[in-house]
Design a protein around this motif. Structure first.
Motif, PDB file in Angstrom:
ATOM      1  N   ASP A  84       0.815  -1.228   0.000  1.00 41.61           N
ATOM      2  CA  ASP A  84       0.000   0.000   0.000  1.00 41.61           C
ATOM      3  C   ASP A  84       0.842   1.269   0.000  1.00 41.61           C
ATOM      4  O   ASP A  84       0.555   2.226  -0.720  1.00 41.61           O
ATOM      5  N   GLY A  85       1.861   1.280   0.857  1.00 39.15           N
ATOM      6  CA  GLY A  85       2.695   2.480   0.995  1.00 39.15           C
ATOM      7  C   GLY A  85       3.429   2.813  -0.288  1.00 39.15           C
ATOM      8  O   GLY A  85       3.548   3.989  -0.661  1.00 39.15           O
ATOM      9  N   PHE A  86       3.915   1.797  -0.975  1.00 34.94           N
ATOM     10  CA  PHE A  86       4.623   2.016  -2.236  1.00 34.94           C
ATOM     11  C   PHE A  86       3.660   2.538  -3.304  1.00 34.94           C
ATOM     12  O   PHE A  86       4.020   3.386  -4.117  1.00 34.94           O
ATOM     13  N   LEU A  87       2.437   2.012  -3.303  1.00 35.92           N
ATOM     14  CA  LEU A  87       1.435   2.500  -4.263  1.00 35.92           C
ATOM     15  C   LEU A  87       1.102   3.970  -4.000  1.00 35.92           C
ATOM     16  O   LEU A  87       0.929   4.747  -4.932  1.00 35.92           O
ATOM     17  N   LYS A  88       1.035   4.341  -2.729  1.00 38.93           N
ATOM     18  CA  LYS A  88       0.782   5.751  -2.389  1.00 38.93           C
ATOM     19  C   LYS A  88       1.882   6.643  -2.939  1.00 38.93           C
ATOM     20  O   LYS A  88       1.627   7.740  -3.456  1.00 38.93           O
ATOM     21  N   GLN A  89       3.126   6.167  -2.828  1.00 45.17           N
ATOM     22  CA  GLN A  89       4.254   6.968  -3.311  1.00 45.17           C
ATOM     23  C   GLN A  89       4.257   7.064  -4.833  1.00 45.17           C
ATOM     24  O   GLN A  89       4.612   8.101  -5.398  1.00 45.17           O
ATOM     25  N   LEU A  90       3.818   5.998  -5.504  1.00 48.62           N
ATOM     26  CA  LEU A  90       3.665   6.058  -6.963  1.00 48.62           C
ATOM     27  C   LEU A  90       2.543   7.030  -7.347  1.00 48.62           C
ATOM     28  O   LEU A  90       2.643   7.723  -8.349  1.00 48.62           O
ATOM     29  N   ARG A  91       1.487   7.066  -6.537  1.00 48.82           N
ATOM     30  CA  ARG A  91       0.394   8.025  -6.788  1.00 48.82           C
ATOM     31  C   ARG A  91       0.933   9.456  -6.735  1.00 48.82           C
ATOM     32  O   ARG A  91       0.559  10.301  -7.545  1.00 48.82           O
ATOM     33  N   GLU A  92       1.789   9.727  -5.747  1.00 52.10           N
ATOM     34  CA  GLU A  92       2.368  11.074  -5.615  1.00 52.10           C
ATOM     35  C   GLU A  92       3.224  11.400  -6.833  1.00 52.10           C
ATOM     36  O   GLU A  92       3.188  12.526  -7.343  1.00 52.10           O
ATOM     37  N   LEU A  93       3.980  10.407  -7.310  1.00 55.21           N
ATOM     38  CA  LEU A  93       4.789  10.602  -8.521  1.00 55.21           C
ATOM     39  C   LEU A  93       3.877  10.894  -9.720  1.00 55.21           C
ATOM     40  O   LEU A  93       4.191  11.741 -10.553  1.00 55.21           O
ATOM     41  N   ASN A  94       2.756  10.190  -9.787  1.00 54.78           N
ATOM     42  CA  ASN A  94       1.794  10.397 -10.865  1.00 54.78           C
ATOM     43  C   ASN A  94       1.251  11.831 -10.849  1.00 54.78           C
ATOM     44  O   ASN A  94       1.211  12.499 -11.879  1.00 54.78           O
ATOM     45  N   GLU A  95       0.864  12.285  -9.671  1.00 50.50           N
ATOM     46  CA  GLU A  95       0.326  13.645  -9.532  1.00 50.50           C
ATOM     47  C   GLU A  95       1.375  14.685  -9.943  1.00 50.50           C
ATOM     48  O   GLU A  95       1.071  15.641 -10.653  1.00 50.50           O
ATOM     49  N   LEU A  96       2.605  14.459  -9.479  1.00 48.81           N
ATOM     50  CA  LEU A  96       3.698  15.395  -9.792  1.00 48.81           C
ATOM     51  C   LEU A  96       3.964  15.431 -11.292  1.00 48.81           C
ATOM     52  O   LEU A  96       4.129  16.501 -11.886  1.00 48.81           O
ATOM     53  N   GLY A  97       3.991  14.263 -11.933  1.00 49.35           N
ATOM     54  CA  GLY A  97       4.253  14.185 -13.367  1.00 49.35           C
ATOM     55  C   GLY A  97       3.194  14.906 -14.177  1.00 49.35           C
ATOM     56  O   GLY A  97       3.501  15.646 -15.117  1.00 49.35           O
ATOM     57  N   ILE A  98       1.921  14.709 -13.814  1.00 49.37           N
ATOM     58  CA  ILE A  98       0.832  15.368 -14.542  1.00 49.37           C
ATOM     59  C   ILE A  98       0.903  16.882 -14.338  1.00 49.37           C
ATOM     60  O   ILE A  98       0.717  17.658 -15.265  1.00 49.37           O
ATOM     61  N   GLN A  99       1.202  17.283 -13.103  1.00 48.86           N
ATOM     62  CA  GLN A  99       1.317  18.711 -12.783  1.00 48.86           C
ATOM     63  C   GLN A  99       2.396  19.374 -13.632  1.00 48.86           C
ATOM     64  O   GLN A  99       2.197  20.441 -14.207  1.00 48.86           O
ATOM     65  N   GLN A 100       3.561  18.699 -13.741  1.00 50.28           N
ATOM     66  CA  GLN A 100       4.677  19.253 -14.529  1.00 50.28           C
ATOM     67  C   GLN A 100       4.329  19.318 -16.011  1.00 50.28           C
ATOM     68  O   GLN A 100       4.646  20.281 -16.682  1.00 50.28           O
ATOM     69  N   ARG A 101       3.637  18.277 -16.521  1.00 46.38           N
ATOM     70  CA  ARG A 101       3.255  18.274 -17.943  1.00 46.38           C
ATOM     71  C   ARG A 101       2.242  19.382 -18.225  1.00 46.38           C
ATOM     72  O   ARG A 101       2.297  20.015 -19.275  1.00 46.38           O
ATOM     73  N   ASN A 102       1.342  19.598 -17.288  1.00 39.04           N
ATOM     74  CA  ASN A 102       0.343  20.663 -17.456  1.00 39.04           C
ATOM     75  C   ASN A 102       0.994  22.057 -17.487  1.00 39.04           C
ATOM     76  O   ASN A 102       0.573  22.926 -18.229  1.00 39.04           O
ATOM     77  N   LYS A 103       2.032  22.235 -16.693  1.00 33.91           N
ATOM     78  CA  LYS A 103       2.748  23.521 -16.669  1.00 33.91           C
ATOM     79  C   LYS A 103       3.439  23.787 -17.992  1.00 33.91           C
ATOM     80  O   LYS A 103       3.522  24.912 -18.452  1.00 33.91           O
ATOM     81  N   ARG A 104       3.989  22.691 -18.591  1.00 34.46           N
ATOM     82  CA  ARG A 104       4.739  22.859 -19.848  1.00 34.46           C
ATOM     83  C   ARG A 104       3.805  23.116 -21.038  1.00 34.46           C
ATOM     84  O   ARG A 104       4.197  23.715 -22.004  1.00 34.46           O
ATOM     85  N   SER A 105       2.584  22.599 -20.959  1.00 31.86           N
ATOM     86  CA  SER A 105       1.684  22.731 -22.124  1.00 31.86           C
ATOM     87  C   SER A 105       0.922  24.050 -22.114  1.00 31.86           C
ATOM     88  O   SER A 105       0.935  24.811 -21.218  1.00 31.86           O
TER      89      SER A 105
END
Length: 202
Positions: A181-202
Motif C-alpha cells: 500500500d505504501g509504495f502505491l501511495k508513493q507512486l500516486r504522488e509521482l503520478n500527480e507530480l508528473g501530470i502537474q509538470q506536464r500541465n505547466k509545460r503545455s
C-alpha cells in the motif's frame, strides 16, 4: 447490543480501508484500493515465472540475480538489486568477470518505508542500461512483486510519461505484481507530480 457490535465492525473495517480509498487527487489518479483491484483482476491469466521480460530488455526476477549461468544465458548487462542487503545479498564484487554494471538499493518491503527517494536514481540506471549496446537489465528483489515492480513502474512513468495505471498494467500483463500500500501511495504522488509538470509545460 448486536447493533452496536455490528456498528463497531463497520467502523473498524472503514478505518482499515479509508487510507486506501483516499481520492483527494487533483488529476483523477486512482486510489490505492482501485489500483489493487486492477492488479488482482484476472490474476490467474497473468504469467508468473522466476524471471519475466516486462518491457523490452527489462526483466523482473526473484532469486535469479545470484544465478550467474542464468544471467549469462539471458545476456544481462546491468543489475538493479532492489533488495540489496535486505534479501538479495549480492554486490558489484559478486559479478566480477561477468561485465555487469550493478546498482544496489537498500530498502525494506514495508508500507512505511520511503522508496520514492530511489525512483529517480533507479530510473536513470534503467535508462542508461537500455541505451547501452545490447543492454539488458535485471531488476531483482526477494519475490520480484513489490520493490522491483515499483521501481520499474516509476521508470515507465518518468521516462515514458505513462500514468500510474498504464505503468502498472504494462508490468502486470507480463508478471503478477503486488506492491504494498505504501509504495502505491508513493507512486500516486509521482503520478500527480508528473501530470502537474506536464500541465505547466503545455
Amino acid at each position: 447490543m448486536l447493533e452496536s457490535a455490528q456498528q463497531l465492525m463497520v467502523e473498524d473495517l472503514y478505518n482499515r480501508v479509508k487510507e486506501k480509498i483516499d481520492d483527494t487527487s487533483l488529476f483523477n489518479t486512482p486510489c490505492v484500493m482501485d489500483l489493487q483491484r486492477a492488479l488482482v483482476k484476472d490474476r490467474l491469466e497473468t504469467p508468473r515465472d522466476a524471471v519475466d521480460e516486462v518491457w523490452p530488455n527489462v526483466f523482473i526476477a526473484e532469486n535469479v540475480a545470484v544465478n550467474k549461468s542464468r544471467l549469462k544465458r539471458l545476456g544481462i548487462t546491468h543489475i538493479l538489486n532492489a533488495a540489496h542487503g535486505t534479501g538479495v545479498y549480492t554486490g558489484p564484487g559478486f559479478y566480477n568477470g561477468l561485465n555487469i554494471q550493478y546498482l544496489g538499493i537498500e530498502v525494506d518491503d514495508f508500507p512505511d518505508i520511503d522508496i520514492s527517494k530511489h525512483f529517480r536514481p533507479a530510473a536513470e540506471f534503467l535508462d542508461e542500461a537500455l541505451l547501452t549496446y545490447r543492454g539488458k537489465i535485471l531488476v531483482s528483489s526477494e519475490m520480484g512483486i513489490s520493490r522491483s515492480a515499483v521501481l520499474v513502474a516509476a521508470y515507465l512513468m518518468i521516462y515514458h510519461h505513462m500514468t500510474i495505471l498504464e505503468a502498472l498494467m504494462t508490468l502486470r500483463k507480463k508478471r503478477a505484481i503486488y506492491p504494498n500500500d505504501g509504495f502505491l501511495k508513493q507512486l500516486r504522488e509521482l503520478n500527480e507530480l508528473g501530470i502537474q509538470q506536464r500541465n505547466k509545460r503545455s
